[in-house]
Design an enzyme around this catalytic site. Structure first.
Site, PDB file in Angstrom:
ATOM      1  N   SER A  17       7.699   6.120 -10.652  1.00 43.22           N
ATOM      2  CA  SER A  17       7.454   4.681 -10.790  1.00 43.22           C
ATOM      3  C   SER A  17       6.527   4.364 -11.960  1.00 43.22           C
ATOM      4  O   SER A  17       6.798   3.461 -12.760  1.00 43.22           O
ATOM      5  CB  SER A  17       6.882   4.128  -9.490  1.00 43.22           C
ATOM      6  OG  SER A  17       7.794   4.302  -8.427  1.00 43.22           O
ATOM      7  N   GLY A  18       5.414   5.077 -12.075  1.00 41.48           N
ATOM      8  CA  GLY A  18       4.467   4.822 -13.150  1.00 41.48           C
ATOM      9  C   GLY A  18       5.010   5.203 -14.513  1.00 41.48           C
ATOM     10  O   GLY A  18       4.841   4.474 -15.498  1.00 41.48           O
ATOM     11  N   THR A  44       8.839  10.591  -6.606  1.00 41.34           N
ATOM     12  CA  THR A  44       8.642  10.824  -5.175  1.00 41.34           C
ATOM     13  C   THR A  44       9.106   9.644  -4.342  1.00 41.34           C
ATOM     14  O   THR A  44       9.820   9.802  -3.352  1.00 41.34           O
ATOM     15  CB  THR A  44       7.157  11.118  -4.887  1.00 41.34           C
ATOM     16  OG1 THR A  44       6.787  12.329  -5.545  1.00 41.34           O
ATOM     17  CG2 THR A  44       6.919  11.266  -3.399  1.00 41.34           C
ATOM     18  N   CYS A  50       8.907   7.281  -0.140  1.00 40.21           N
ATOM     19  CA  CYS A  50       8.888   5.957   0.492  1.00 40.21           C
ATOM     20  C   CYS A  50      10.261   5.441   0.895  1.00 40.21           C
ATOM     21  O   CYS A  50      10.464   4.998   2.031  1.00 40.21           O
ATOM     22  CB  CYS A  50       8.259   4.927  -0.450  1.00 40.21           C
ATOM     23  SG  CYS A  50       6.899   5.511  -1.455  1.00 40.21           S
ATOM     24  N   ALA A 117       9.045  19.351 -18.931  1.00 43.90           N
ATOM     25  CA  ALA A 117       8.301  19.449 -20.181  1.00 43.90           C
ATOM     26  C   ALA A 117       6.929  20.032 -19.905  1.00 43.90           C
ATOM     27  O   ALA A 117       6.286  19.682 -18.915  1.00 43.90           O
ATOM     28  CB  ALA A 117       8.166  18.076 -20.829  1.00 43.90           C
ATOM     29  N   GLY A 179      -2.115  15.644  10.436  1.00 46.14           N
ATOM     30  CA  GLY A 179      -2.559  14.415  11.088  1.00 46.14           C
ATOM     31  C   GLY A 179      -2.627  13.232  10.150  1.00 46.14           C
ATOM     32  O   GLY A 179      -3.125  12.167  10.529  1.00 46.14           O
ATOM     33  N   THR A 314       2.746   3.992  -4.738  1.00 44.66           N
ATOM     34  CA  THR A 314       3.702   3.631  -5.778  1.00 44.66           C
ATOM     35  C   THR A 314       3.302   2.372  -6.551  1.00 44.66           C
ATOM     36  O   THR A 314       3.308   2.376  -7.794  1.00 44.66           O
ATOM     37  CB  THR A 314       5.107   3.462  -5.164  1.00 44.66           C
ATOM     38  OG1 THR A 314       5.550   4.740  -4.692  1.00 44.66           O
ATOM     39  CG2 THR A 314       6.097   2.932  -6.181  1.00 44.66           C
ATOM     40  N   GLU A 445      -0.187 -15.326  14.565  1.00 44.46           N
ATOM     41  CA  GLU A 445      -1.118 -16.408  14.890  1.00 44.46           C
ATOM     42  C   GLU A 445      -2.461 -15.878  15.395  1.00 44.46           C
ATOM     43  O   GLU A 445      -3.492 -16.536  15.263  1.00 44.46           O
ATOM     44  CB  GLU A 445      -0.513 -17.345  15.924  1.00 44.46           C
ATOM     45  CG  GLU A 445      -0.365 -16.754  17.323  1.00 44.46           C
ATOM     46  CD  GLU A 445       0.224 -17.754  18.316  1.00 44.46           C
ATOM     47  OE1 GLU A 445      -0.408 -18.798  18.528  1.00 44.46           O
ATOM     48  OE2 GLU A 445       1.324 -17.476  18.843  1.00 44.46           O
TER      49      GLU A 445
END
Length: 462
Positions: A17-18, A44, A50, A117, A179, A314, A445
């Protein structure tokens, strides 16, 4: 800033993503951009995190919904679950999304190399498959992280999260060791898909680092989902047997299972990257050292995302990538603010959290902290017979009662916390919450009708 003596103005190692966001934005500015990805574009989140995990959560939820619908008058004939159908549908969608990431880069003029790379020096990388040397004025490290597992005897028999999406078949029994959020999420998935699930953790509470009350509520969530929780034990050996595996723990106990799932953490994927050749220093654990502008210890090399181990989310990697572009190519030094970032854990039901835990708040603000909380069984679960409840906690500071933390466990918490994150980031007060009219009847609420906890001066240890 363009220097034609290099092959590229910017070379990005990693198409998660980055990396993709950074590469695309740089290309749109007219920069010559190269991107290397040793796996599938998307990183990932899209390929092994995700996105496919959330689809598995949905799959598990549908199974529970069939049972709960009976309380609302629905009846069904014989039902069954087919793992290959869900598995293959998810992988088809992963492939589609990965293709979009690759296309986005290429349509904007970036060159994508489908291989690993590694650094030769601070301006040069070697593509490991072809052996090609590539030079770049600026290099961005965005390789993310990878699962980590302890080196115990028989560890080769265990799987990690990367392996869980393409299993040939679902086991009848699974032992999940860990955990943290990955362990908790996958335990809920397996249990929801009908697998007898045991979750073993070396600590005494799940979700280390989260608010203490949230941690306790999540343990109850897991138990309500039929997960057998084992605390304060660590595995020492995995032994293959004719009927599966036997895992031995440091207290002498043994657990038999058909699948051992190690969810014991993740580490930055820097091993073998050749960072030492480029003058890029790493911290203990392998995270790339960066300053607030994501610059490494080499002036022309930057790093964003999980490889820096700042906040492994992400959307954060994307924001860090955008800040890098502002800093490097727009003469606008920008440091992304990592404070008050909302996040979710997709247990069933999920967790939503933003801001300080109670322990952090009391350590920082002492007696100026006031805590509001509630727990209740949501309306939907009354007729369905679902035992899961909702927990809400709001933490404020000072006489104005500025909201500095919100913690939720229950249906739709992942959705609610996004909106509440805006409120915390904006510095709203409890009075602002109270002045907002409730939407009835809803779970949400309750967040605008919270009352002070009966005892709110006691330090809670996370």
């Amino acid at each position: 800033m363009t220097d034609q003596k290099y092959d590229f103005d910017l070379f990005v190692i990693g198409a998660g993503s980055g990396g993709v966001r950074s590469g695309r934005m740089a290309a749109q500015l007219g920069k010559r951009v190269g991107v290397a990805e040793e796996s599938l574009p998307g990183g990932t989140c899209v390929v092994r995190g995700c996105v496919p995990k959330k689809f598995l959560v949905y799959g598990a939820d549908y199974g529970a919904s069939l049972e709960e619908a009976k309380g609302y008058g629905w009846s069904f004939g014989e039902t069954s679950f087919d793992w290959p159908t869900l598995r293959d549908a998810i992988q088809k969608e992963v492939s589609r999304l990965s293709g979009i990431y690759s296309t986005i880069l290429e349509k904007n003029g970036a060159t994508v190399f489908r291989e690993r790379a590694e650094f030769v020096d601070n301006h040069t990388v070697r593509l490991t498959k072809s052996g090609k040397l590539i030079t770049a004025e600026t290099i961005l490290i965005a390789v993310g992280g990878r699962p980590w597992a302890p080196e115990i005897k028989g560890i080769e028999h265990a799987i990690v999260s990367d392996d869980s999406f393409t299993l040939d078949k679902l086991p009848e029994r699974v032992l999940i060791i860990g955990g943290g959020y990955i362990a908790c999420e996958f335990a809920g998935i397996y249990a929801g898909l009908g697998v007898k699930t045991v979750q073993a953790y070396r600590g005494g509470r799940l979700l280390n680092g989260f608010d203490a009350e949230v941690r306790d509520k999540v343990a109850l969530v897991q138990e309500n989902n039929g997960i057998d929780l084992k605390f304060n034990i660590s595995p020492t050996e995995i032994k293959e047997t004719q009927g599966g595996y036997i895992v031995t723990f440091d207290d002498g106990s043994k657990i038999g299972t058909d699948l051992v799932f190690m969810a014991t953490g993740r580490k930055p994927h820097t091993s073998g990257l050749g960072l030492e050749n480029a003058g890029v220093e790493v911290e203990d654990g392998g995270a790339v050292k960066v300053d607030k502008f994501s610059k490494t210890t080499a002036d022309n090399i930057y790093a964003v995302g999980d490889v820096t181990n700042r906040m492994n989310l992400t959307p954060v990697a994307i924001r860090e990538g955008m800040a890098f572009i502002e800093t490097r190519y727009k003469d606008n030094p920008t440091a992304y603010d990592h404070e008050q970032i909302a996040s979710a854990v997709f247990t069933r039901p999920p967790v939503g959290t933003v801001g300080l835990t109670e322990a952090q708040a009391r350590k920082k603000h002492g007696d100026a902290v006031t805590v509001y909380s509630t727990k209740f069984r949501p309306m939907k679960n009354i007729l369905s017979g679902d035992p899961q409840g909702v927990f809400m906690k709001l933490i404020t500071k000072g006489d104005e009662e500025t909201v500095i933390g919100v913690h939720l466990v229950g249906d739709h918490s992942g959705e609610l916390i996004q909106i509440l994150g805006i409120c915390v980031k904006a510095g709203l007060t409890k009075a602002d919450f109270d002045a907002t009219c409730a939407v009835h009847p809803t779970i949400s609420e309750e967040i605008v009708t919270l009352k002070p906890r009966e005892i709110n001066k006691t330090t809670v240890v996370s």
